[in-house]
Design an enzyme around this catalytic site. Structure first.
Site, PDB file in Angstrom:
ATOM      1  CB  CYS A  97      -8.617  28.755  36.153  1.00  0.00           C
ATOM      2  SG  CYS A  97      -9.349  27.210  35.625  1.00  0.00           S
ATOM      3  CG  ASP A  98     -10.039  32.198  37.902  1.00  0.00           C
ATOM      4  OD1 ASP A  98      -9.237  32.384  36.965  1.00  0.00           O
ATOM      5  OD2 ASP A  98     -11.259  32.034  37.722  1.00  0.00           O
TER       6      ASP A  98
ATOM      7  CB  CYS B 279     -11.799  27.112  37.323  1.00  0.00           C
ATOM      8  SG  CYS B 279     -10.282  26.190  37.021  1.00  0.00           S
TER       9      CYS B 279
END
Ligand code: FAD
Ligand code: NAP
Length: 323
Positions: free
Chosen positions: A140-141, A137
């Protein structure tokens, strides 16, 4: 203490399919319960820009869209549950689902909208380096890789969007694809190929994720799918973006599914092989897999559930009158 929650329409999953079913179900007086699962709001909560959901002239954000959908569902009378279903009993006439919390959910009808989950390559180093350089992701990261070198693996819309998104953080993004053409939509391909921060490496499959002596990702090992030549690309982060698998483990042996695990429905409907049980969204759709199609099939599931209950209730009344 474990509680039993009863409803006319039980919905498992809180993505666009589950929440759309809830909006229609609530407005039809079925007082639906939505069990949200581990990803409240579903897959759109891990993306940023959404440009193709009708009704919005400007680009909107995936998490915002899902918050609005949930608020709309609650506004018309949906009960949202923070729980994850761990087992189901579909023998009927009431469908029973048990949650991680120990609570039990009983539905006169059941809408399965469990969607899909990220697929992994299954190669050495992937699990061991997950969270230490390997991710599924970018939204997300990606932030953790500011100013660093990253690779994205895959050739569909998700991979291309992840690569484009990562250019917000990194000037050195490499897309690794196993073929010589992309599956992604043309508009996304055009943006990818025009972006000077992105290099595309064609015809390479990932054999292994390689760690350094601190246990963090240092490189990906590759094989050329045409020549068999081996190579390595040094990288700080690797984003696996090779699609998603339907979340249907719960229903194995209980509902008909195809060889890849997608729930089978009667063509053009969300009806499974058990009357009163419906499958909506990505969990039964390996072709379209869009928020709008998931929402549409959620609507269809709620309409079919309402008709099923109306027919069942009418038959019950008729039987009572005859007795
Ligand atoms: P999902 O969104 O997958 O939701 C599944 C739900 O089921 C989740 O809430 C989960 O918690 C729940 N669940 C699963 N198992 C359980 C369980 N055991 N118990 C309880 N709940 C459970 N589509 C577009 O139209 N436009 C886009 O721009 C777009 N961008 C995307 C970007 C990314 C990175 C990804 C991954 C997908 C994108 N898609 C986009 C596709 C879109 O997100 C999906 O088609 C859509 O979310 C499918 O909706 P769904 O409701 O079927 O399932
Ligand atoms: P996808 O379309 O199934 O693409 C998966 C990609 O990963 C393909 O390019 C595939 O290669 C590659 N792949 C699969 N297994 C692999 C493996 N073992 N090793 C290496 N590569 C592998 O999945 P997706 O991109 O996640 O998209 C899923 C759905 O969501 C699609 O319907 C898509 O349209 C939708 N979506 C839409 C948007 C948007 O509208 N903006 C954004 C994201 C997703 P091959 O091409 O060789 O098969």
């Amino acid at each position: 203490m474990a509680t039993t929650h009863k409803t006319r329409m039980l919905i498992i999953g809180s993505g666009p399919a589950g929440l759309s079913a809830a909006i229609y179900g609530a407005r039809a007086g079925m007082e639906p319960i939505v069990v949200q699962g581990l990803q409240p709001g579903g897959q759109l909560t891990i993306t940023t820009d959404v440009e193709n959901y009708p009704g919005f002239r400007e680009v909107i954000q995936g998490p915002w869209l899902m918050q609005e959908m949930q608020a709309q569902a609650e506004h018309v009378g949906t009960r949202m549950m923070w729980d994850t279903i761990t087992s189901v009993d579909l023998s009927g006439p009431v469908f029973v689902a048990t949650g991680d919390s120990g609570d039990t959910y009983e539905g006169d009808t059941l809408v399965i909208a469990t969607g899909a989950q990220a697929r992994w390559l299954g190669v050495p180093g992937e699990q061991a380096l997950s969270g230490k350089g390997v991710s599924a992701c970018a939204t997300c990261d990606g932030f953790f890789y500011r100013g660093r070198k990253v690779v994205v693996i895959g050739g569909g819309n998700t991979a291309v969007e992840e690569a484009l998104y990562l250019t917000n953080h990194s000037d050195d993004v490499t897309l690794i694809h196993r073929r010589d053409s992309l599956r992604a939509e043309k508009i996304l391909q055009d943006r990818l190929l025009a972006n000077p921060k992105i290099t595309v490496v064609w015809n390479k499959k990932v054999d292994e994720f390689l760690g350094d002596d601190r246990g963090e990702l240092r490189a990906v090992a590759l094989t050329d799918t045409e020549t068999g030549e081996k190579s390595e690309i040094a990288t700080d982060g690797a984003f696996v973006a090779i699609g998603h698998a339907p979340a249907t483990e719960l229903f194995k042996g209980k509902l008909a599914m195809d060889e890849t695990g997608y729930l089978l429905v009667q063509p053009g409907t969300p009806k499974t092989d058990i009357p009163g049980v419906y499958a909506a969204g990505d969990v039964s759709d390996h072709t379209y897999r869009q928020a709008i199609t998931a929402a549409g099939s959620g609507c269809m599931a709620a309409l079919d559930a309402e008709r099923y209950l109306a027919e069942r209730d009418f038959a019950g009344i008729t039987e009572t009158e005859q007795a």
